[in-house]
Design an enzyme around this catalytic site. Structure first.
Site, short mmCIF file in Angstrom:
data_model
loop_
_atom_site.label_atom_id
_atom_site.label_comp_id
_atom_site.label_asym_id
_atom_site.label_seq_id
_atom_site.Cartn_x
_atom_site.Cartn_y
_atom_site.Cartn_z
N ASP A 298 14.19 1.98 -3.33
CA ASP A 298 14.04 0.53 -3.52
C ASP A 298 14.68 0.05 -4.82
OD1 ASP A 298 12.74 -0.17 -1.15
OD2 ASP A 298 10.77 0.35 -1.95
N LYS B 7 3.62 3.16 1.58
CA LYS B 7 4.50 3.73 0.56
C LYS B 7 3.76 4.59 -0.47
CE LYS B 7 8.22 0.32 0.87
NZ LYS B 7 9.12 -0.58 0.14
#
Ligand code: NAP
Length: 283
Positions: A101, A65
């Site tokens: 997220d 990420k």
């Protein structure tokens, strides 16, 4: 035909393919979504290769990420603020990174519980990647945020997220007496550590002692396997409202669709696909 996938290492555990593939079918979209195991040294080639092959987008998971950032042409403000990307769109010849997220976390509480975090006081346990996304989201909703973490120094690395308003984010030592002093002000407690996950059975199973929880707390554990962690079970016994991590998993994927195509996929189909896959994993 839309080409999509998730890149990570390891990746075999990922529920993204079943979730997205079910949504593609239900939405009548011609598309294929696959999981790709990528070696760290091949990350750049994987991203550029997907672009060259005409992919619509990718999801990005552990451990890439942050590592994926150098291979992107642009970041959305959400990804920029946390320096983390879980969704890529190949659009207009550019590779654009986004993070769903945090917004997925908030959307799950809103859609499952009708809970709006705006202005709430929240204790976040953990200071890793998921905590960073959640804390940034909470701060964007004017929350008062407390963070506690096993390695206290790492919790301090989140303070940059508070920007011009540092008073809204405070690190609290993990000792029960320190936590106890803030619990009466807290509206919601969020576990972002893996403590309570299946594979962690040999570890202590509670992220913080359950005695600290009060009935007025909303308690969220972002773990989704098992769906009911010991922490959630004890919180429920204390009279707290609880939520597991399935919702965040589903809603970050919903938000990825909104980023790729500007459309909202059938979330219930995604929930069902995840539930089925989790049941199958228990067999
Ligand atoms: P990460 O970046 O590795 O961070 C892990 C955090 O947990 C760190 O703060 C770490 O503390 C703490 N921790 C790890 N083991 C611990 C232990 N035994 N005792 C106390 N603290 C411990 O991981 P992440 O990406 O944030 O993911 C964390 C969890 O969230 C995982 O369970 C993951 O599956 C889940 N997750 C769920 C979703 C969802 O959609 N539901 C999305 C993302 C992540 P130290 O700093 O002391 O190491």
């Amino acid at each position: 035909m839309e080409l999509l996938g998730v890149i990570g290492n390891p990746i075999a555990h990922s529920l993204s393919p079943v979730m997205h593939q079910a949504a593609l079918a239900a939405a009548g979209k011609q598309g294929i979504y696959l999981a790709f195991l990528v070696k760290p040294e091949d990350l750049g080639q994987a991203v550029r290769g997907a672009k060259a092959l005409g992919f619509t987008g990718l999801n990005v998971t552990i451990p890439f990420k942050q590592q994926v950032l150098p291979y992107l042409d642009a970041l959305t403000p959400e990804a920029e603020s946390i320096q983390s990307v879980n969704t890529i769109a190949f659009t207009g010849g550019r590779i654009v990174g986004h993070s769903t997220d945090g917004i997925g976390f908030a959307a799950a509480a809103e859609h499952e519980l009708g809970y709006d975090f705006t202005g709430k006081t929240v204790l976040v346990i953990g200071a890793g990647g998921a905590a960073r996304a959640i804390v940034a989201q909470l701060l964007s909703q004017q929350c008062r945020v407390y963070v506690t973490n096993r390695t206290e120094a790492r919790a301090f690395t989140l303070l940059d997220l508070a920007g011009k308003d540092p008073a809204r984010l405070t690190v609290v030592p993990m000792q029960p007496q320190n936590l106890e002093s803030i619990m009466a002000q807290v509206d919601a407690v969020v576990n972002t550590t893996p403590v309570g996950m299946k594979q962690q059975a040999a570890q202590p199973e509670l992220p913080i002692p359950a005695e600290l929880l009060l009935p007025q707390h909303l308690v969220i554990d972002i773990i989704y396997n098992p769906k009911q962690t010991l922490f959630l079970e004890l919180a429920r016994q204390k009279g707290c409202r609880t939520q597991n991590g399935v919702g965040m998993l589903v809603w970050q994927a919903v938000k990825a669709w909104e980023f790729w195509w500007g459309i909202t996929p059938p979330a219930q189909v995604m929930y069902q696909a995840v539930e089925d896959a989790l049941k199958a994993s228990l067999r």
